[in-house]
Motif scaffolding. Sequence first.
Motif, PDB file in Angstrom:
ATOM      1  N   ASP A  31       0.671  -1.001   0.062  1.00 29.88           N
ATOM      2  CA  ASP A  31       0.107   0.198  -0.120  1.00 29.88           C
ATOM      3  C   ASP A  31       0.961   1.232  -0.076  1.00 29.88           C
ATOM      4  O   ASP A  31       1.584   1.550   0.897  1.00 29.88           O
ATOM      5  CB  ASP A  31      -0.835  -0.056   1.356  1.00 29.88           C
ATOM      6  CG  ASP A  31      -1.979   1.178   1.283  1.00 29.88           C
ATOM      7  OD1 ASP A  31      -1.767   1.998   0.481  1.00 29.88           O
ATOM      8  OD2 ASP A  31      -2.835   0.986   2.097  1.00 29.88           O
ATOM      9  N   THR A  33       0.290   4.314   0.369  1.00 32.48           N
ATOM     10  CA  THR A  33       0.006   5.383   1.132  1.00 32.48           C
ATOM     11  C   THR A  33       0.783   5.193   2.520  1.00 32.48           C
ATOM     12  O   THR A  33       0.262   5.984   3.440  1.00 32.48           O
ATOM     13  CB  THR A  33      -1.568   5.580   1.369  1.00 32.48           C
ATOM     14  OG1 THR A  33      -2.195   4.139   1.862  1.00 32.48           O
ATOM     15  CG2 THR A  33      -2.322   5.737  -0.039  1.00 32.48           C
ATOM     16  N   ASN A 148       4.763  -0.630   2.897  1.00 35.24           N
ATOM     17  CA  ASN A 148       5.042   0.231   1.508  1.00 35.24           C
ATOM     18  C   ASN A 148       5.835  -0.744   0.648  1.00 35.24           C
ATOM     19  O   ASN A 148       6.604  -1.194   1.068  1.00 35.24           O
ATOM     20  CB  ASN A 148       5.787   1.295   2.249  1.00 35.24           C
ATOM     21  CG  ASN A 148       6.365   2.297   1.195  1.00 35.24           C
ATOM     22  OD1 ASN A 148       6.846   2.092   0.218  1.00 35.24           O
ATOM     23  ND2 ASN A 148       5.620   3.636   1.292  1.00 35.24           N
TER      24      ASN A 148
END
Length: 204
Positions: A31, A33, A148
């Motif tokens: 992800d 974000t 990440n």
Amino acid sequence: KERMKGKHGLIRGGLMVKRIDYSGRLVITTDSTLKVGEVGLPWQVVLRLFEPFAIHRILKDQNYLSLIQEFLKSDVKIDNYTLKRLIKKLNITPDILSPLLKDYFIEVAKEIVKGRVVIYKRDPVENRNSYIAGDVRVEPSGFVMSINPIELDRFGADHDGDAMAVYSVFTKEATEEARKIMHPKYSKSVWYESVTNNKIAYRI
């Protein structure tokens, strides 16, 4: 001879097995974000990892204790043992809760991880770089651990069902030490390979 061999035999099933309380193993996904050094964990997993804190927090909330009692269809007073069994059950079937109770448990999960970190790693562990400390972002759904994408290369991971182990850190002293030594946000050494000081551990 029959009792010795196999995964569930005396040696592999009894002597070599290692079980750690307040830990988990989840398939990973990415992800973008998320920050480096931040992991996304489902709320039910967070409750399990930090179970003593979750139970302590829930037992203080009389309003929701009655709702939990009603949900369990029990006349017995809600105690440590009852909540322990419920949290264990929620790890397998988190959708059994009503929307109100689910929202409450998600808020509890968010509250108990404030200021705390988890340690995560992917086997095989080769050196101290294999362990990373990270802050927790509580996810409202799912059964996977999010990281990440820049962290994939560090762990030699990809998207074919790789799993990571995650461990909770309880004391303030351990949390501070984990941040100082293993957290990318607070430790410069984490950004370099421990075996070769000039090689960056993170690559796009």
